[in-house]
Write an enzyme that holds these catalytic residues in place. Structure first.
Site, PDB file in Angstrom:
ATOM      1  N   ASP A  72       0.865  -1.177   0.000  1.00 42.99           N
ATOM      2  CA  ASP A  72       0.000   0.000   0.000  1.00 42.99           C
ATOM      3  C   ASP A  72       0.900   1.225   0.000  1.00 42.99           C
ATOM      4  OD1 ASP A  72      -2.198   1.630   0.012  1.00 42.99           O
ATOM      5  OD2 ASP A  72      -3.047   0.874   1.889  1.00 42.99           O
ATOM      6  N   CYS A  81     -10.566 -24.018  16.389  1.00 37.40           N
ATOM      7  CA  CYS A  81      -9.235 -23.845  15.814  1.00 37.40           C
ATOM      8  C   CYS A  81      -8.191 -24.455  16.744  1.00 37.40           C
ATOM      9  CB  CYS A  81      -8.958 -22.366  15.536  1.00 37.40           C
ATOM     10  SG  CYS A  81      -8.342 -21.446  16.958  1.00 37.40           S
ATOM     11  N   CYS A  92     -14.870 -22.046  19.548  1.00 38.35           N
ATOM     12  CA  CYS A  92     -14.260 -22.249  18.241  1.00 38.35           C
ATOM     13  C   CYS A  92     -13.414 -23.513  18.277  1.00 38.35           C
ATOM     14  CB  CYS A  92     -13.416 -21.007  17.942  1.00 38.35           C
ATOM     15  SG  CYS A  92     -12.162 -21.211  16.705  1.00 38.35           S
ATOM     16  N   ASP A 148      -3.793   7.389  -3.430  1.00 46.24           N
ATOM     17  CA  ASP A 148      -5.113   7.984  -3.614  1.00 46.24           C
ATOM     18  C   ASP A 148      -5.429   8.900  -2.431  1.00 46.24           C
ATOM     19  OD1 ASP A 148      -4.916   5.184  -2.652  1.00 46.24           O
ATOM     20  OD2 ASP A 148      -6.951   5.531  -1.949  1.00 46.24           O
ATOM     21  N   CYS A 182      -7.979 -22.646  20.174  1.00 48.99           N
ATOM     22  CA  CYS A 182      -9.121 -22.840  21.069  1.00 48.99           C
ATOM     23  C   CYS A 182      -9.289 -24.294  21.494  1.00 48.99           C
ATOM     24  CB  CYS A 182     -10.394 -22.328  20.411  1.00 48.99           C
ATOM     25  SG  CYS A 182     -10.330 -20.558  20.090  1.00 48.99           S
TER      26      CYS A 182
HETATM   27  N1  GUN Z   1      -6.217   1.247   3.333  1.00 51.93           N
HETATM   28  C1  GUN Z   1      -7.458   1.334   3.858  1.00 51.93           C
HETATM   29  N2  GUN Z   1      -8.219   2.168   3.112  1.00 51.93           N
HETATM   30  C2  GUN Z   1      -7.464   2.604   2.103  1.00 51.93           C
HETATM   31  C3  GUN Z   1      -7.697   3.486   0.990  1.00 51.93           C
HETATM   32  O1  GUN Z   1      -8.788   4.041   0.809  1.00 51.93           O
HETATM   33  N3  GUN Z   1      -6.669   3.683   0.122  1.00 51.93           N
HETATM   34  C4  GUN Z   1      -5.447   3.081   0.297  1.00 51.93           C
HETATM   35  N4  GUN Z   1      -4.495   3.303  -0.590  1.00 51.93           N
HETATM   36  N5  GUN Z   1      -5.202   2.269   1.340  1.00 51.93           N
HETATM   37  C5  GUN Z   1      -6.196   2.029   2.222  1.00 51.93           C
HETATM   38 ZN    ZN Z   2     -10.212 -20.377  17.811  1.00 48.61          ZN
END
Ligand code: GUN
Ligand code: ZN
Length: 676
Positions: free
Chosen positions: A90, A279, A277, A127, A282
């Site tokens: 990201d 898993c 759960c 963005d 758990c």
């Molecule tokens: N991570 C959570 N929401 C967003 C988003 O709207 N844009 C980007 N680039 N990363 C995110």
């Molecule tokens: Zn669990």
């Protein structure tokens, strides 16, 4: 060119494969968020021990800390995370929003360049994140700025795959605008952004609105990522409206505060005496033991639990897509939170968008989950298709038999059907009244007529739908007379409401109905041909004149008494598939459909490179499709033709018409029978 291909569809969901430089992953997919500095569970372990396929990390965090940056520039992000599988990065958008950083903090092109330098498999543009509380004008300008940045960034992606985020806040028209613009640019993934605060406030209906608005304009051959969606209770719903990628920081965030993710919601460890759960975590400890651990150790155990549950739910979603059961799973999950039920209803309100992508020819059962069931698009579509295609209109008598749909209707009343089979449809037509609408006798075996299971007593929504669909049917059929066979089941009592609109005569039981039918003369009617006439009309909107020819034979199963084949001179032309109640043409059957003038909606054309292969029985790949009708649905039985409309093969579509034209990878039509 897209790296995405579809293997199966259900609703708007896609079971797909997405190929990156570090391997191919299966979608829907969930990527755990990895913080480069602190990973108690390494990405390698996430893959080998927990079943994840891909991870996501943050290039902004890596770039802003010398210790990470130097390693990443030297050894790549794969070296930094010590992981050789696919990694998405990201851009820092969320950090800028969350910490309210000034826009000079990151240069949008520098961050693209950096993601490329560190060898990210899928980078993300910078963005602009719009908070749900800001005014429309602000969101509009955020959308515009995101688009400006996207335009510049996309030219710098090089050989890195790039994600172009859709923004637009809670304004569907701005989401649409954003998607329309971004769709013009060559992004490899389209995330829906700006939804984290909505999910934190349980505003799931707004999330579904945002996704649906964007999906209207996004290219179908690119995966859609729902940014920040990490709670397993949302996966089924989000996948159902067409999201392919998810990412989760929730597994760690929730664990830090003592919360356990479940597919049905969230529970706090402090409130538990028993662990709910199965898993490995758990199963091997108790609530008291967990509570007694030191903070870090406890968080680690909860984190593992959260990861197990997250991975397991995404597997369940993928299996549900294969089985055609995602709608039902999402309806069940919607019980986890009232706002999730609201989101589910928002989706149902948009069933027109949904129906274009939802495949037909499914064979799965559909079990009632609540008042929403009778509104499922599959039933609405079935009802509409009967109204528009049923060929035997304006009979003298319409006999209505109430039935809940779960039992083989006519098996309950064989003598009635025997009488009916030899009467002319212009004299008498029989329809079973069910919560999904009136199912004419001829179409009783067509899915989903007998695959849906409703409880005997109807809730008010289902009752209202049954009444309005029955009203539609009577009006469309336009009979001289309507009779209702009373059967002493709760569904019987809707007849009083219908009698306010129509004159309906009540017959006390099936014997009376037989009497009524026998009042008409026996004709030289073939019940089997009558049935097939309705199926051809339902399936391909055509009137099969050839069925009346004397050399056409219907082969009936000795065991079940049902039609299995249509034959001519010992050659099978069509098979009637018991699970769908629909026909599949052989190659010769395909020729007959052509001479009978089948609509070009049911013809898919391939180019000259592919034609010899298709004629030889190979799949028609999406990249070779030159013509496909915009209304063609996934799952339909079609003819595959060459550019000159010569028949190459018959087959079943895996993709809708528009999808076939968009995709450059994968199969478009699965062959049934070919020329060679
Ligand atoms: N991570 C959570 N929401 C967003 C988003 O709207 N844009 C980007 N680039 N990363 C995110
Ligand atoms: Zn669990």
């Amino acid at each position: 060119m897209s790296r995405f291909e579809i293997k199966a569809k259900d609703g708007m969901a896609r079971l797909g494969r997405f190929t990156t430089k570090h391997g191919t992953v299966q979608t829907p997919l969930i990527m755990p968020v990895i913080h480069p500095g602190k990973s108690e569970i390494t990405p390698q372990n996430l893959v080998s021990d927990l079943g994840f396929q891909m991870v996501i990390t943050n290039s902004y965090i890596i770039r802003s800390q010398e210790k990470f940056k130097d390693i990443a520039l030297e050894k790549g992000v794969h070296g930094l995370l010590d992981f050789q599988g696919p990694i998405m990065t990201d851009s820092g958008t969320f950090q800028m929003y969350y910490h309210n950083l000034p826009s000079e903090e990151i240069d949008p092109l520098d961050i693209i360049e950096f993601q490329r330098q560190i060898g990210s498999d899928v980078g993300t543009i910078l963005d602009v994140f719009s908070d749900p509380n800001v005014k429309r004008e602000q969101v509009k300008s955020d959308v515009r700025l995101s688009y400006e940045r996207a335009k510049n960034s996309v030219h710098h992606k090089g050989d890195m795959l790039l994600a172009g985020t859709i923004q637009g806040g809670v304004y569907p028209e701005l989401r649409e605008k954003s998607a329309m613009n971004m769709a013009q640019l060559d992004f490899d993934v389209y995330p829906i952004g700006g939804v984290v605060p909505l999910m934190e406030r349980y505003r799931y209906a707004d999330v579904v609105r945002a996704v649906l608005a964007a999906k209207k304009h996004l290219p179908p051959d690119r995966p859609v990522h729902l940014f920040g969606c990490g709670h397993p209770m949302l996966f089924a719903q989000a996948a159902l409206v067409g999201c392919d990628f998810f990412d989760s920081a929730s597994y760690a965030k929730f664990a830090d505060s003592g919360r356990m993710l479940l597919p049905t919601g969230t529970v706090h460890l402090d409130n538990l005496t028993e662990l709910p759960c199965g898993c490995p975590v758990c199963s091997n400890t108790t609530a008291d033991e967990l509570k007694g651990l030191k903070k870090e150790k406890k968080a680690l155990q909860l984190m593992k639990h959260n990861l197990y549950v997250t991975a397991s739910e995404i597997r369940q979603v993928r299996q549900a897509i294969r089985d055609g059961k995602l709608m039902e799973l999402a309806a069940i999950r919607a019980r986890g939170h009232p706002e999730l039920l609201e989101a589910f209803n928002v989706m149902l309100e948009n069933s027109d968008q949904f129906k274009k992508l939802d495949p037909v020819g499914n064979t799965s059962s559909i079990l009632y989950t609540g008042p929403e069931t009778s509104r499922f698009p599959i039933f609405a579509r079935f009802h509409q298709q009967i109204l528009s295609s049923y060929p035997y209109s304006s009979p003298k008598t319409l006999i209505l038999v109430p039935d809940l749909g779960s039992n083989p209707f006519s098996d309950m009343m064989p003598n009635l059907i025997t009488a009916l089979r030899t009467r002319n449809p212009s004299d008498v037509v029989l329809g079973f009244v069910t919560p999904i609408g009136v199912v004419p006798w001829e179409l009783e075996h067509v899915h989903p007529a007998q695959q849906c299971v409703f409880p005997p007593s109807l809730d008010l929504t289902t009752r209202a739908n049954t009444i309005s669909r029955t009203t539609d049917f009577i009006q469309a059929l336009n009979p001289d007379k309507v009779q209702w066979v009373s059967r002493n089941i709760p569904l019987d009592n809707i007849v009083q409401t219908l009698q306010e609109v129509f004159h309906i005569e009540i017959l006390a039981g099936v014997a009376k109905a037989i009497e009524s039918i026998e009042g008409y003369p026996e004709g030289r009617v073939d019940g089997g041909r009558r049935k097939l006439g309705a199926v051809f009309s339902f399936q391909w909107r055509m009137k099969p004149e050839f069925l009346q020819k004397s050399d056409i034979e219907l082969k009936v199963s000795r065991k079940t008494g049902k039609i299995r084949y249509i034959q001519k001179d010992e050659d099978i032309l069509f098979t009637l598939v018991p699970t769908t109640g629909l026909l599949t043409p052989t190659y010769k059957g395909g020729r007959i459909l052509m001479t009978e003038g089948i609509s070009d909606r049911y013809m898919v054309a391939v180019n000259e490179d592919a034609a010899p292969f298709v004629a030889d029985g190979k799949s028609a790949l999406a990249k070779f499709i030159t013509r496909a009708h915009p209304d063609l649905l996934a799952g339909e039985e079609v003819l595959i033709v060459d550019r000159e409309t010569a028949l190459l093969a018959t087959g079943r579509t895996l993709l809708s018409g528009p999808e076939m034209l968009a995709f450059s990878r994968g199969v478009a039509v699965i062959p049934r029978h070919s020329r060679e």
